[in-house]
Scaffold this motif. Structure first.
Motif, PDB file in Angstrom:
ATOM      1  N   LYS A 115       0.812  -1.210   0.000  1.00 47.98           N
ATOM      2  CA  LYS A 115       0.000   0.000   0.000  1.00 47.98           C
ATOM      3  C   LYS A 115       0.854   1.271   0.000  1.00 47.98           C
ATOM      4  O   LYS A 115       0.584   2.224  -0.733  1.00 47.98           O
ATOM      5  N   ASP A 171       0.874   4.069  -2.917  1.00 39.98           N
ATOM      6  CA  ASP A 171       0.492   5.460  -2.647  1.00 39.98           C
ATOM      7  C   ASP A 171       1.580   6.436  -3.084  1.00 39.98           C
ATOM      8  O   ASP A 171       1.289   7.513  -3.622  1.00 39.98           O
ATOM      9  N   TYR A 215       1.568   6.746  -6.832  1.00 42.97           N
ATOM     10  CA  TYR A 215       0.380   7.499  -7.246  1.00 42.97           C
ATOM     11  C   TYR A 215       0.649   9.003  -7.128  1.00 42.97           C
ATOM     12  O   TYR A 215       0.316   9.790  -8.028  1.00 42.97           O
TER      13      TYR A 215
END
Length: 724
Positions: free
Chosen positions: A283, A287, A290
């Motif tokens: 995760k 992130d 992104y």
């Protein structure tokens, strides 16, 4: 004003639009639902008073006069819903020191959320004006439930207002008694119904579901929806007719940017990067990548307003919105077209599950339930009747013995977020988990404890409410609560394209975030106990509901098998740290005798046994003590105090007073009879004091119980029968 009459005939129902009274009546079987407009709250954008029987609800809608300038990364409808019940509606004065309504009660927040979840999907995603919906219960007849009326009234108010709204909608409550469906049951009927089923519709497609029931089969859920669909048409036609008569033009939302053009312009640049990003399972790494993609987003000035061109901060927020929109579109396409899930699972796979019980040494029951990256620590505390929550509702005051509290701190998702009391979401998730487990609780007479379950979400990546149900069931087993069956829950998701959809089992956070549905279904191996359906599209059909129910059933059985491997039945006894409790029932007419003059009798029992004793007006006695010995002592004394004296039975009594004509003997606590001098001995007695003295314990037989409740005793007969 010109008189307009419109009749809509539908089976046994008739809707009449009568402009003279400004009232619309919908006659459904023996009930009449009236929509009234044009008299109350005239400065609101629109208001409707809706009435059934003696229950009236006022629904008002207002929109902000100008558009919000702020840009959010995601499409957020700025909708606020507040449902409030005025105490005067039921002829009550509020309790407490201030004698006025305070913050909303849990029930009011629950109904606010129910209305919100029904209405929100029908607002345009471009909505950028604040919209507020206020609902006030003005009159309540203690029979007709205002909840469904509130949803219908809000739909009608939005439909006739100038606010863009893709309604109208309908909402119904359904019960089932003795195998027969009851549409919009009374509160009295709800007390005995097999299930409580609330459904909202856009035309014949389902928008929202809430259900609590005792192991309901999937097929019955579908049958219930089909049954309700027969009643939709007149409610829709009436609102359409009303909207045409009011004839308010809907306003348009004006944006400072052309989002679709900006998305089209940037898609090719970041599309492949997003596809690879979706395949990163970590995760934090996902992130970070992104955020780096934001540097690739370009804003062509021809797609921006002049004001936005000059606002650097807003342009950065617009970049975030453009990137998120592309990300959402690409992720949804990957799921629908390739059956791709970011964590690599198949569409029907449940995430890895880990369960533990008894993990906290001093709680009465505890469990940890982990599903993927969602972790719930659930505890159970058992209390006495004094720990029950006093609920002061329009229907009256009562005690609630089962509480389920859900907490979601910021660290569960790695966020810095101060604690500011219980949010509406936390309250709603706790109520859902409570509804899921409540039908499986033991009867009060066999388990007279107050039960508080607390679910602390320590880690979250989707479906934390269903993890709370699973953890709650495990913790209750660990606490020795005699649940009829273990309960588990799972969330089913949906992603739609123009001509295709895919249903996903056990959705994770990202799938919930970008998807179209969060269908939470909880139950046992035998059936469903609770449902909560939230969607982002304007309704789903029975095909999707049927597929979702079946996938949830399969997943639920798998989860229950895993839970059974951890603990498969309640522990035989409650925790050593839990209070020892027993419930006994006595006739109401014996309450006064048990309490005694000035509370003398009950105070004496409490002092002698050190037990805690609570007596309600119905004759239920809750007895609690630190150990079994003290508990049993208190129970024995109460049973003796409330026991009836039986004619012909021999008792061991105590002489409490002497008289010339005999003695008074207490044969049971508070029950004294006369032992006449002629019945003291087989030999003739001239002086009572020569044979008996106060404090003596003797056996006596009850010769007679008079109509006035006086007892005639005989020691002579007891001696003859061998009692000396």
């Amino acid at each position: 004003m010109e008189v307009i009459k419109k009749e809509i005939k539908f089976k046994t129902k008739t809707a009449v639009f009568n402009d003279k009274k400004e009232v619309i009546e919908i006659k459904e079987v023996e009930k009449t639902i009236e929509f009234e407009f044009g008299e109350l709250a005239k400065q609101a954008d629109a208001s409707v008073k809706i009435t059934c029987g003696g229950t009236s609800v006022l629904c008002c809608v207002v929109s902000k006069k100008e558009s919000n300038k702020e840009i959010f990364e995601e499409d957020v409808v700025p909708l606020m819903v507040d449902y409030r019940e005025r105490n005067y509606a039921a002829g009550k004065i509020p309790g407490g020191f201030f004698k006025r309504e305070g913050k909303p009660r849990d029930h009011e927040i629950h109904v606010s959320r129910l209305i919100d979840r029904t209405l929100r999907p029908l607002f345009l995603k471009e909505t950028n004006r604040d919209v507020q919906v206020n609902v006030i219960v003005l009159s309540f007849d203690l029979e007709n439930d205002p909840t469904v009326l509130a949803v219908l009234g809000c739909s009608a108010a939005l439909t006739i207002s100038h606010i863009p709204f893709s309604g109208p909608i309908t909402c119904f409550r359904l019960g089932k008694i003795n195998g027969e469906y009851i549409l919009n049951p009374t509160l009295q009927e709800l007390d005995v119904t097999e299930f409580d089923f609330v459904v909202s519709f856009k035309d014949e497609k389902v928008l929202m579901i809430e259900l609590e029931g005792l192991e309901i089969l999937e097929e019955e859920i579908l049958d219930a929806i089909k049954h309700i669909q027969n009643f939709i048409s007149p409610f829709v036609e009436v609102q359409v007719a009303l909207s045409k008569y009011i004839n308010k033009k809907k306003f348009e939302y004006v944006l400072d940017y052309d989002l679709s053009s900006l998305v089209e312009e940037n898609t090719k640049t970041v599309e492949s990067e997003i596809v690879s990003l979706l395949r990163i399972k970590d995760k934090e790494e996902r992130d970070l990548k992104y955020k780096n993609l934001l540097e690739l987003i370009k804003l062509d000035e021809k797609f921006l307003s002049k004001g936005l061109l000059e606002d650097r901060e807003m342009k950065e927020k617009l970049k975030e919105k453009v990137l998120y929109t592309i990300f959402r579109d690409v992720a949804r396409r990957e799921i629908v077209e390739k059956s791709f899930r970011p964590d690599g699972r198949g569409v029907e796979d449940v995430r890895e599950i880990n369960c533990k019980v008894g993990i906290l040494p001093r709680t009465h029951g505890s469990a940890m339930f982990q599903r993927g990256q969602t972790q719930a620590l659930v505890t159970v505390t058992l209390g006495t009747s004094s720990d029950m929550q006093i609920m002061d509702e329009l229907t009256g005051e009562y005690k609630e013995s089962f509480l389920f509290h859900y907490n979601f701190p910021g660290f569960a998702t790695g966020e810095v977020r101060p604690e500011r009391g219980v949010s509406r979401r936390e309250l709603g998730h706790g109520m859902l988990a409570r509804r899921a487990i409540h039908p499986m609780l033991p009867k009060e007479d066999s388990f007279p404890y107050a039960i508080r379950v607390v679910s602390d979400i320590l880690e979250s990546n989707g479906s934390s409410s269903m993890a709370s149900v699973c953890g709650g069931s495990l913790a209750l087993f660990d606490a020795g609560v005699k649940l009829k069956s273990a309960v588990a829950g799972v969330a089913i998701g949906l992603v739609c394209s123009e001509n295709k959809y895919i249903v996903l089992t056990d959705i994770a956070g990202l799938e919930d975030h970008i998807g179209d549905m969060d269908f939470k279904i909880a139950g046992t191996k035998n059936g469903i106990t609770a449902i909560q359906l939230d969607i982002k599209v304007q309704g789903i059909g029975l095909d999707i509901i049927s597929e979702s129910l079946e996938k949830a059933r399969k997943a639920r059985l798998k989860i229950l098998d895993i839970m059974d491997n951890t603990i498969s039945q309640p522990r035989s006894t409650v925790s050593q740290y839990a209070p020892k409790i027993k419930l006994i029932q006595i006739p109401q007419e014996k309450i006064g005798g048990l309490i005694g003059p000035g509370g003398k009798n009950i105070k004496q029992i409490i002092e002698q046994t050190q037990a805690k004793i609570d007596i309600d007006d119905n004759g239920k006695i809750f007895i609690s003590a630190e150990n079994e010995e003290m508990l049993n002592d208190a129970v024995e004394r109460i049973e003796l105090q409330t026991k009836d004296v039986e004619e012909g039975k021999i008792y061991k009594g105590k002489v409490i007073k002497l008289a010339e004509f005999g003695a008074f003997v207490e044969i049971l606590p508070g029950k004294t009879g006369l032992l006449h001098i002629s019945q003291i001995s087989e030999n003739r007695v001239h002086d009572v004091a020569s044979v008996l003295k106060e404090g003596d314990e003797i056996f006596v037989k009850v010769l007679e119980v008079s109509a006035e409740g006086k007892y005639s005793l005989s020691r002579k007969q007891a001696i003859k029968e061998g009692y000396k």
